[in-house]
Design a protein around this motif. Structure first.
Motif, PDB file in Angstrom:
ATOM      1  N   ALA A  47       0.820  -1.218   0.000  1.00  0.00           N
ATOM      2  CA  ALA A  47       0.000   0.000   0.000  1.00  0.00           C
ATOM      3  C   ALA A  47       0.850   1.262   0.000  1.00  0.00           C
ATOM      4  O   ALA A  47       0.318   2.374  -0.003  1.00  0.00           O
ATOM      5  N   GLY A  48       2.164   1.101   0.032  1.00  0.00           N
ATOM      6  CA  GLY A  48       3.056   2.252  -0.109  1.00  0.00           C
ATOM      7  C   GLY A  48       3.224   3.123   1.119  1.00  0.00           C
ATOM      8  O   GLY A  48       3.752   4.230   1.025  1.00  0.00           O
ATOM      9  N   ILE A  49       2.793   2.652   2.289  1.00  0.00           N
ATOM     10  CA  ILE A  49       2.903   3.513   3.471  1.00  0.00           C
ATOM     11  C   ILE A  49       4.164   3.252   4.273  1.00  0.00           C
ATOM     12  O   ILE A  49       4.418   3.924   5.266  1.00  0.00           O
ATOM     13  N   GLY A  50       4.955   2.286   3.870  1.00  0.00           N
ATOM     14  CA  GLY A  50       6.194   2.046   4.602  1.00  0.00           C
ATOM     15  C   GLY A  50       7.034   0.975   3.961  1.00  0.00           C
ATOM     16  O   GLY A  50       6.656   0.396   2.934  1.00  0.00           O
ATOM     17  N   THR A  51       8.187   0.723   4.558  1.00  0.00           N
ATOM     18  CA  THR A  51       9.062  -0.348   4.112  1.00  0.00           C
ATOM     19  C   THR A  51       9.514  -1.144   5.327  1.00  0.00           C
ATOM     20  O   THR A  51       9.354  -0.682   6.463  1.00  0.00           O
ATOM     21  N   ILE A  52      10.071  -2.313   5.090  1.00  0.00           N
ATOM     22  CA  ILE A  52      10.526  -3.164   6.197  1.00  0.00           C
ATOM     23  C   ILE A  52      11.978  -2.809   6.501  1.00  0.00           C
ATOM     24  O   ILE A  52      12.832  -2.823   5.596  1.00  0.00           O
ATOM     25  N   GLY A  53      12.241  -2.512   7.769  1.00  0.00           N
ATOM     26  CA  GLY A  53      13.586  -2.098   8.165  1.00  0.00           C
ATOM     27  C   GLY A  53      14.479  -3.269   8.561  1.00  0.00           C
ATOM     28  O   GLY A  53      14.058  -4.426   8.566  1.00  0.00           O
ATOM     29  N   LEU A  54      15.693  -2.938   8.946  1.00  0.00           N
ATOM     30  CA  LEU A  54      16.641  -3.936   9.445  1.00  0.00           C
ATOM     31  C   LEU A  54      16.066  -4.631  10.678  1.00  0.00           C
ATOM     32  O   LEU A  54      16.355  -5.797  10.941  1.00  0.00           O
ATOM     33  N   ASN A  55      15.227  -3.899  11.422  1.00  0.00           N
ATOM     34  CA  ASN A  55      14.575  -4.477  12.603  1.00  0.00           C
ATOM     35  C   ASN A  55      13.408  -5.392  12.241  1.00  0.00           C
ATOM     36  O   ASN A  55      12.741  -5.918  13.122  1.00  0.00           O
ATOM     37  N   HIS A  56      13.165  -5.551  10.918  1.00  0.00           N
ATOM     38  CA  HIS A  56      12.067  -6.395  10.427  1.00  0.00           C
ATOM     39  C   HIS A  56      10.703  -5.862  10.824  1.00  0.00           C
ATOM     40  O   HIS A  56       9.710  -6.599  10.789  1.00  0.00           O
ATOM     41  N   LEU A  57      10.668  -4.579  11.179  1.00  0.00           N
ATOM     42  CA  LEU A  57       9.396  -3.926  11.471  1.00  0.00           C
ATOM     43  C   LEU A  57       9.001  -3.064  10.276  1.00  0.00           C
ATOM     44  O   LEU A  57       9.851  -2.694   9.460  1.00  0.00           O
ATOM     45  N   LEU A  58       7.740  -2.714  10.227  1.00  0.00           N
ATOM     46  CA  LEU A  58       7.265  -1.750   9.236  1.00  0.00           C
ATOM     47  C   LEU A  58       7.711  -0.363   9.684  1.00  0.00           C
ATOM     48  O   LEU A  58       7.406   0.045  10.802  1.00  0.00           O
ATOM     49  N   ILE A  59       8.433   0.343   8.842  1.00  0.00           N
ATOM     50  CA  ILE A  59       8.799   1.730   9.150  1.00  0.00           C
ATOM     51  C   ILE A  59       8.015   2.614   8.195  1.00  0.00           C
ATOM     52  O   ILE A  59       8.126   2.471   6.978  1.00  0.00           O
ATOM     53  N   THR A  60       7.208   3.504   8.752  1.00  0.00           N
ATOM     54  CA  THR A  60       6.410   4.418   7.947  1.00  0.00           C
ATOM     55  C   THR A  60       7.019   5.815   8.033  1.00  0.00           C
ATOM     56  O   THR A  60       8.023   6.004   8.724  1.00  0.00           O
ATOM     57  N   GLY A  61       6.364   6.779   7.401  1.00  0.00           N
ATOM     58  CA  GLY A  61       6.821   8.160   7.529  1.00  0.00           C
ATOM     59  C   GLY A  61       6.758   8.627   8.975  1.00  0.00           C
ATOM     60  O   GLY A  61       7.475   9.532   9.393  1.00  0.00           O
ATOM     61  N   LYS A  62       5.904   7.953   9.788  1.00  0.00           N
ATOM     62  CA  LYS A  62       5.799   8.304  11.206  1.00  0.00           C
ATOM     63  C   LYS A  62       6.529   7.289  12.091  1.00  0.00           C
ATOM     64  O   LYS A  62       6.264   7.186  13.288  1.00  0.00           O
ATOM     65  N   GLY A  63       7.443   6.585  11.476  1.00  0.00           N
ATOM     66  CA  GLY A  63       8.276   5.682  12.263  1.00  0.00           C
ATOM     67  C   GLY A  63       7.727   4.267  12.338  1.00  0.00           C
ATOM     68  O   GLY A  63       6.775   3.894  11.637  1.00  0.00           O
ATOM     69  N   CYS A  64       8.335   3.485  13.219  1.00  0.00           N
ATOM     70  CA  CYS A  64       7.979   2.060  13.325  1.00  0.00           C
ATOM     71  C   CYS A  64       7.256   1.745  14.619  1.00  0.00           C
ATOM     72  O   CYS A  64       6.719   0.645  14.795  1.00  0.00           O
ATOM     73  N   MET A  65       7.249   2.678  15.523  1.00  0.00           N
ATOM     74  CA  MET A  65       6.681   2.411  16.836  1.00  0.00           C
ATOM     75  C   MET A  65       5.156   2.510  16.755  1.00  0.00           C
ATOM     76  O   MET A  65       4.596   3.603  16.703  1.00  0.00           O
ATOM     77  N   GLY A  66       4.497   1.361  16.700  1.00  0.00           N
ATOM     78  CA  GLY A  66       3.049   1.352  16.555  1.00  0.00           C
ATOM     79  C   GLY A  66       2.597  -0.023  16.108  1.00  0.00           C
ATOM     80  O   GLY A  66       3.390  -0.978  16.107  1.00  0.00           O
ATOM     81  N   ARG A  67       1.314  -0.104  15.731  1.00  0.00           N
ATOM     82  CA  ARG A  67       0.810  -1.398  15.281  1.00  0.00           C
ATOM     83  C   ARG A  67      -0.102  -1.204  14.073  1.00  0.00           C
ATOM     84  O   ARG A  67      -0.676  -0.128  13.876  1.00  0.00           O
ATOM     85  N   ALA A  68      -0.226  -2.267  13.286  1.00  0.00           N
ATOM     86  CA  ALA A  68      -0.981  -2.184  12.030  1.00  0.00           C
ATOM     87  C   ALA A  68      -2.060  -3.248  11.942  1.00  0.00           C
ATOM     88  O   ALA A  68      -1.997  -4.280  12.604  1.00  0.00           O
ATOM     89  N   ASN A  69      -3.034  -2.952  11.129  1.00  0.00           N
ATOM     90  CA  ASN A  69      -4.059  -3.929  10.787  1.00  0.00           C
ATOM     91  C   ASN A  69      -4.426  -3.713   9.327  1.00  0.00           C
ATOM     92  O   ASN A  69      -4.163  -2.629   8.757  1.00  0.00           O
ATOM     93  N   SER A  70      -5.033  -4.703   8.701  1.00  0.00           N
ATOM     94  CA  SER A  70      -5.426  -4.548   7.299  1.00  0.00           C
ATOM     95  C   SER A  70      -6.655  -5.396   7.027  1.00  0.00           C
ATOM     96  O   SER A  70      -6.864  -6.433   7.664  1.00  0.00           O
ATOM     97  N   PHE A  71      -7.487  -4.942   6.110  1.00  0.00           N
ATOM     98  CA  PHE A  71      -8.689  -5.685   5.766  1.00  0.00           C
ATOM     99  C   PHE A  71      -9.032  -5.440   4.295  1.00  0.00           C
ATOM    100  O   PHE A  71      -8.454  -4.569   3.646  1.00  0.00           O
ATOM    101  N   VAL A  72      -9.956  -6.223   3.813  1.00  0.00           N
ATOM    102  CA  VAL A  72     -10.201  -6.299   2.367  1.00  0.00           C
ATOM    103  C   VAL A  72     -11.645  -5.885   2.038  1.00  0.00           C
ATOM    104  O   VAL A  72     -12.563  -6.197   2.781  1.00  0.00           O
ATOM    105  N   THR A  73     -11.796  -5.202   0.907  1.00  0.00           N
ATOM    106  CA  THR A  73     -13.129  -4.826   0.464  1.00  0.00           C
ATOM    107  C   THR A  73     -13.230  -4.965  -1.049  1.00  0.00           C
ATOM    108  O   THR A  73     -12.207  -4.952  -1.746  1.00  0.00           O
TER     109      THR A  73
END
Lengths: 291, 245
Positions: free
Chosen positions: B144-170
């Motif tokens: 979805a273009g909101i981030g990339t996977i860092g060396l820490n294997h976490l999602l890093i977004t423009g607002k950093g990696c500290m947080g949590r994500a969810n995703s769903f389909v429509t």
């Protein structure tokens, strides 16, 4: 997935919730709380509660205090002016000898004192007979008895079944019997293979020291080690436990245990990982220096 | 108001009106096309079979990804020189619930407009034996273009990696978030940093880009002996904690 670490995690969660709901308030509970803390590797806290139990003449506490002191598990300021290890063992021996009816743990403690000459004269033959007798009582256990999972409840995550087998002395007894075969102590001839079989069974019965000893016997040769996943997960688990203690009850001994693990190296690491792992000790060396 | 704007407004309102709103900064929301070619490559990229969006929902058109970045309040509590943080532990549990509610509420909104939507909880799609997930919120976020996977294997977004994500389909066709070649991880950008490697107490993260999930997991099993000591925030506390690069 490690059956051992998953089960120990469940036990720790369950026991923590139980002790948060009911604080220890009698000698037996002081002792049990000491055992709980010992299992979590918080040896200073364990000793303090063993001491509280011993002040009320709780027999089983004295041996455990002796072990904590002799094995240098606790900081010196905790011991203070308390008795030295041998004095604790002597008291344990006197108490246990004076009782005609002692439980399995007390019997095990007596056997250990005979085996190593703590608090009484060495008698490896008599100790062996006691260990063997105890081992027979736990022959019925299988690995299934030690599989424990967590179930989430409104009060928190608890074990899904009785965890008594995991906390029994079954594993410790097998560990001691293994050492007879490992060292060729009378009445046993040296039998390394036999010792390793007993150590694996001791580990399956939740005595984690057994796998560390087994790994040593295998000369820490990871590539050929039969239980690679287990030793790696056990190592990570122990770092987690030691790490937690550096937060909740920081002390020089707590930092030192973690430093030692980082210096020892993680089983199976390549040279890059080994170097990166060893560097993690620096943070705790600074804390030791500060203290 | 356009549908994606309505979804955005719903999510923002749910976060700002939450009883623990102080835990969060403004959500990052992204939209991936369910027909994105990357979904056909995920099995190979990740190394275990993944659920395709059209397997989640027949006729799926869009995967909606929500990342809730933690606030400085959480960062300061996590960055306390210790290995545990009770506020982080609370935030972990609260955020999982909130993300679940967000997904359900957004799905309801879509259904009321005649669309179908299928949600997946932010946790419990995870195989505890193999430590793998079949529906990866992180990979959805990357697509979805909101981030990339860092060396820490976490999602890093423009607002950093500290947080949590969810995703769903429509099956609603929503405008996709553009995906660029931008790399948010400072190490992958420049070869500098490696804070996550240094901070990881178990040594699970290595500067060669690998992560030993079992090592991380066994460390957590040893450390987390009460329900207020969940997780380990250490790999999230580097320069990428609150911003991507």
């Amino acid at each position: 997935m490690s059956v051992y670490t998953e089960a120990e995690h469940a036990i720790a969660l369950t026991d923590t919730i139980a002790w948060e709901e009911h604080r220890p308030d009698n000698p037996q509970e002081f002792f049990q709380y000491g055992q709980y803390q010992y299992r979590l590797k918080d040896y200073n806290a364990a000793y303090n509660y063993y001491f509280r139990a011993s002040e009320n003449d709780y027999i089983l506490a004295w041996f455990e205090m002796g072990e904590c002191i002799r094995r240098e598990l606790i900081d010196e300021e905790i011991i203070g002016n308390h008795a030295e290890a041998e004095a604790c063992y002597k008291k344990a021996w006197e108490y246990l000898e004076s009782k005609s009816n002692i439980n399995d743990l007390g019997t095990f403690q007596k056997a250990c004192m005979l085996r190593y000459g703590h608090g009484t004269d060495i008698n490896t033959q008599e100790a062996y007979e006691i260990f063997t007798g105890l081992a027979k009582q736990y022959e019925c256990y299988t690995s299934e008895d030690f599989v424990v999972n967590t179930v989430y409840t409104i009060k928190g995550s608890v074990a899904d079944k009785d965890t008594t087998p995991c906390k029994s002395i079954a594993g410790a007894v097998l560990y001691e019997l293994a050492k007879y075969q490992l060292e060729g102590i009378s009445p046993c001839a040296q039998d390394i293979e036999g010792a390793r079989k007993l150590l694996k069974r001791a580990y399956d019965f939740h005595y984690e020291e057994a796998l560390f000893l087994d790994y040593e016997i295998a000369e820490k040769n990871y590539e050929s080690y039969e239980y690679q996943n287990d030793i790696r997960q056990l190592y990570g688990f122990r770092i987690g436990q030691y790490g937690r203690i550096t937060d909740v009850h920081p002390s020089i001994k707590a930092y030192s245990r973690l430093i030692h693990m980082y210096e020892e190296g993680y089983p199976g690491d390549n040279s890059l990982r080994k170097a990166e792992f060893a560097e993690k000790a620096n943070r705790f060396r600074k804390l030791v220096a500060k203290n | 108001m356009k549908l994606n704007e309505e979804i955005q407004e719903l999510i923002n309102t749910m976060v700002t009106s939450h009883e623990k709103a102080e835990y969060y900064r403004e959500p990052v929301i992204g939209y991936a096309s369910a027909e994105d070619e990357l979904y056909n490559q995920l099995d190979d990229i990740i190394g275990n079979p993944q659920i395709h969006p059209t397997q989640m929902l027949k006729g799926a058109k869009t995967v909606i990804v929500v990342f809730l970045p933690y606030s400085k309040l959480i960062y300061d509590d996590m960055n306390n020189g210790k290995l545990t943080s009770s506020m982080y532990s609370d935030a972990y549990m609260v955020t999982n619930d909130l993300l679940d509610q967000i997904a359900e509420s957004a799905a309801d909104l879509l259904r009321k407009k005649g669309y179908q939507a299928v949600t997946e909880p932010p946790t419990e799609n995870f195989d505890h034996v193999t430590k793998t997930a079949k529906w990866g919120h992180k990979s959805n976020a990357v697509i979805a273009g909101i981030g990339t996977i860092g060396l820490n294997h976490l999602l890093i977004t423009g607002k950093g990696c500290m947080g949590r994500a969810n995703s769903f389909v429509t099956d609603a066709k929503l405008p996709v978030t553009p995906r660029t070649e931008h790399e948010y991880c400072l190490y992958y950008q420049s070869g500098k940093c490696k804070a996550c490697v240094k901070r990881c107490p178990s040594g699970a993260i290595c500067s060669d880009g690998t992560i030993d999930k079992f090592r991380c997991d066994s460390y957590l099993e040893g450390k987390n002996i009460s329900d207020w000591q969940q997780g380990c925030p250490q790999c999230q506390l580097g320069p990428c904690a609150m911003k991507g690069f």
